[in-house]
Design a protein around this motif. Structure first.
Motif, short mmCIF file in Angstrom:
data_model
loop_
_atom_site.label_atom_id
_atom_site.label_comp_id
_atom_site.label_asym_id
_atom_site.label_seq_id
_atom_site.Cartn_x
_atom_site.Cartn_y
_atom_site.Cartn_z
N ALA A 1 0.82 -1.09 0.05
CA ALA A 1 -0.03 -0.26 0.03
C ALA A 1 0.93 1.32 0.11
N ARG A 2 0.65 2.24 -0.68
CA ARG A 2 1.10 3.55 -0.63
C ARG A 2 0.64 4.49 0.40
N VAL A 3 1.21 4.69 1.23
CA VAL A 3 0.86 5.54 2.60
C VAL A 3 1.77 6.77 2.39
N LEU A 4 0.64 7.94 2.30
CA LEU A 4 1.32 9.39 2.68
C LEU A 4 1.19 9.67 3.90
N GLY B 1 5.37 -3.43 5.38
CA GLY B 1 5.55 -3.53 4.03
C GLY B 1 4.86 -2.81 3.11
N CYS B 2 4.55 -1.50 3.70
CA CYS B 2 3.85 -0.53 2.90
C CYS B 2 5.00 0.23 2.03
N GLN B 3 4.80 1.13 0.93
CA GLN B 3 5.38 2.21 0.47
C GLN B 3 5.24 3.54 1.33
N VAL B 4 6.14 4.33 1.72
CA VAL B 4 5.81 5.18 2.83
C VAL B 4 6.47 6.62 2.11
N THR B 5 5.76 7.73 2.18
CA THR B 5 6.14 8.79 1.64
C THR B 5 5.72 10.01 2.96
N GLU C 1 15.55 2.63 5.88
CA GLU C 1 14.39 1.67 6.12
C GLU C 1 13.50 1.77 4.67
N GLY C 2 13.88 2.95 3.76
CA GLY C 2 12.89 2.99 2.67
C GLY C 2 11.99 3.90 2.64
N VAL C 3 12.00 4.90 3.87
CA VAL C 3 11.02 6.02 3.75
C VAL C 3 11.24 7.03 2.82
N THR D 1 4.45 19.17 -7.00
CA THR D 1 4.54 17.81 -7.06
C THR D 1 3.41 16.95 -6.49
N VAL D 2 3.13 15.88 -7.44
CA VAL D 2 1.91 14.92 -7.03
C VAL D 2 2.65 13.84 -6.44
N VAL D 3 1.90 13.38 -5.38
CA VAL D 3 2.12 12.16 -4.68
C VAL D 3 1.04 11.22 -4.72
N GLU D 4 1.06 10.10 -5.44
CA GLU D 4 -0.13 9.22 -5.41
C GLU D 4 -0.24 8.35 -3.99
N ALA D 5 -1.21 8.00 -3.49
CA ALA D 5 -1.60 7.33 -2.16
C ALA D 5 -2.67 6.55 -2.22
N ASP D 6 -2.56 5.30 -1.62
CA ASP D 6 -3.84 4.63 -1.38
C ASP D 6 -4.26 4.96 0.19
#
Length: 412
Positions: A142-145, A164-168, A196-198, A240-245
Motif C-alpha cells: 500500500a502507498r501510504v502518505l 511492507g507499505c511504501q511510505v512518503t 528503511e525505505g521511507v 509535486t503530485v504524490v499518489e497514495a492509497d
C-alpha cells in the motif's frame, strides 16, 4: 452531606485523577464522563506496537485498581457545556449533573488539514477506532502518505514500513521532529528512516487532495464529491503530485475545551492554570493532563501545555491535592509544582527516550555520549545549564541523566 466530584474526561488523566482522589481519602461520589465508549486505555501504543498488530481495547486498556471500583463511568456521551458559577455540567444528551469539585481532563483531538479534496481514506490516530481503521489499510504494498514529521507521523511511517507499505512523509519543516529534537538529531533520525525505505518530501505543504474517481484530478465542482470520493494522493505546494492509497494526517492537536466556553476562561491554548493546577486560580476547579496549561518553575514562569505521557500522572497528583484542599479535606501543598517531563518514541525497534525540556534548549545542543548515527545521548542547554536530554540506546545512562536533571532545576 456527601460531596460529588465530576471528572470531565475518561482517558488516562481522568483515571489518574480518580485514583489520586481515592488514595488521598476522598470518600464521596466520583463521576467520570467520557465521549468514548471505552474504559480508560493507553494511547501511545496506538501509533507504535498496537498499530503493528490487531488493535483491541484489551491490548491497551489500563487495569482498574480496586480503589476506583466504585467510580461511576458515564461513557459514550460527552459534556456539552458547563456552568461554573452554578457548579453544573450538561451532557450532550441533555442530562445535567451538579458537582462540588470539577476536574478538567478532556485532553486533545487531532487537527485535520483544511485543504480541498476527498475525505474518504484520510486517517488520524487518536482513538482505538482510529487505529483500527488505519491498521486495516496498512497492507503490504500500500502507498501510504504521512503528512507531518513529528513523533506520531514518524512512528506511523516506521510501523507502515515494517508492515511492507511504501511510505512518503511530507512536512513543512527542514528535518523530521525538528522542534523537540533539533536539526542534527532530527537529520540523523531521517537517515535511519531513509535507510528503511521511507521517502521524505520536506519543506512542503499539501495544496489539495486528489481523488480516485473518474475525474481523478481533485476538483471539487460537485459539493458532494469530497464526501463520496476516496483520496488517491495529494498535490504539494511546489506542484509535486504524490499518489497514495492511504493518507495519515499527523499535523498536531487541538484542545477539547469548547464545553467550557462562556465561563470567562482563557481557552486560547488548553486551559490556563496556576502552578497548583487550579484553573486560573479558581476554587474547586482544576485541570490535568495535556489540556492543562501551567507554569513550571523548573524552567520559567511561562504557562505551557505538555503533551508527554508522564504529565497526566504528575498533574493528577498535584491537582487532586489542590481540589481537596479547596473542599476542606487536606492541607494545601505550598511546594512549587515542578515536574520533569518524560517521553519516549519507538521507531524500527529504536527506543528514543527523553527527560526534561529539550524543546526549550534553543541552539545549545551537544552530543554528550556516543554519535548521532548510533547510540547517542544529546544534551539541551539553556544558559549553559542542562535542561533536557534525548537518549537512544545507552540504557545505563537513563537513571543517571534523569537524576541529574531532577537535582538541578534549570532556571529556578
Amino acid at each position: 452531606m456527601s460531596q460529588r466530584i465530576v471528572i470531565a474526561g475518561a482517558s488516562m488523566g481522568g483515571l489518574r485523577a480518580a485514583e489520586r482522589l481515592r488514595a488521598a481519602g476522598f470518600a464521596g461520589e466520583i463521576v467520570a464522563i467520557g465521549d468514548e465508549t471505552h474504559l480508560p486505555y493507553n494511547r501511545p501504543p496506538l501509533s507504535k506496537e498496537a498499530l503493528a498488530s490487531e488493535v483491541t481495547h484489551g491490548a491497551v486498556a489500563f487495569r482498574l485498581r480496586p480503589a476506583v471500583a466504585d467510580v461511576t463511568w458515564q461513557l459514550g456521551v460527552p459534556i456539552a457545556s458547563a456552568d461554573l458559577a452554578a457548579g453544573a455540567v450538561r451532557l450532550a444528551d441533555g442530562a445535567e449533573l451538579n458537582y462540588d469539585g470539577l476536574v478538567v481532563a478532556t485532553g486533545m483531538r487531532p487537527r485535520r488539514l483544511p485543504v480541498p479534496g476527498p475525505v474518504l481514506g484520510r486517517h488520524v490516530v487518536r482513538t482505538l477506532e482510529d487505529a483500527a481503521a488505519l491498521r486495516a489499510e496498512l497492507l503490504p504494498g500500500a502507498r501510504v502518505l504521512v503528512i507531518g514529521a513529528g513523533f506520531i507521523g514518524c512512528e506511523v511511517a516506521a510501523t507502515a514500513r515494517v508492515l511492507g507499505c511504501q511510505v512518503t512523509v511530507v512536512a513543512p519543516e527542514a528535518v523530521p521532529m525538528l522542534r523537540p529534537l533539533g536539526s542534527e538529531l532530527g537529520a540523523a533520525l531521517q537517515r535511519r528512516h531513509e535507510a528503511e525505505g521511507v521517502r521524505f518530501l520536506l519543506g512542503r505543504t499539501i495544496g489539495r487532495f486528489l481523488g480516485t474517481g473518474p475525474a481523478g484530478d481533485g476538483r471539487d465542482d460537485d459539493a458532494t464529491a469530497s464526501e463520496t470520493e476516496r483520496v488517491g494522493g495529494a498535490e504539494l505546494s511546489d506542484g509535486t503530485v504524490v499518489e497514495a492509497d492511504v493518507v495519515v494526517e499527523a499535523v498536531g492537536s487541538a484542545s477539547n475545551t469548547e464545553w467550557l466556553e462562556g465561563n470567562g476562561l482563557d481557552l486560547s491554548d488548553g486551559v490556563l492554570c496556576d502552578n497548583a493546577l487550579r484553573v486560573e486560580g479558581r476554587s474547586h476547579l482544576v485541570a490535568v493532563g495535556d489540556v492543562a496549561r501551567f507554569p513550571n518553575p523548573r524552567y520559567d514562569e511561562v504557562a505551557r501545555r505538555v503533551e508527554h505521557w508522564s504529565i497526566p500522572t504528575d498533574t493528577a497528583k498535584r491537582a487532586v491535592v489542590s481540589l481537596l484542599a479547596d473542599l476542606g479535606h487536606v492541607e494545601r501543598d505550598p511546594a512549587p509544582f515542578a515536574p520533569l517531563p518524560t517521553f519516549w518514541s519507538d521507531q524500527y525497534g529504536l527506543r528514543i527516550q527523553s527527560f526534561g525540556a529539550p524543546a526549550l534548549g534553543g541552539a545549545d545542543i551537544r552530543v554528550l555520549e556516543g554519535d548521532l548515527d548510533g547510540e547517542v545521548v544529546v544534551g539541551y542547554h539553556d544558559g549553559g545549564e542542562l535542561i533536557g536530554v534525548v537518549i537512544i540506546g545507552f540504557p545505563s545512562a537513563l537513571a543517571r541523566y534523569r537524576n541529574e536533571l531532577m537535582r538541578t532545576p534549570a532556571l529556578a
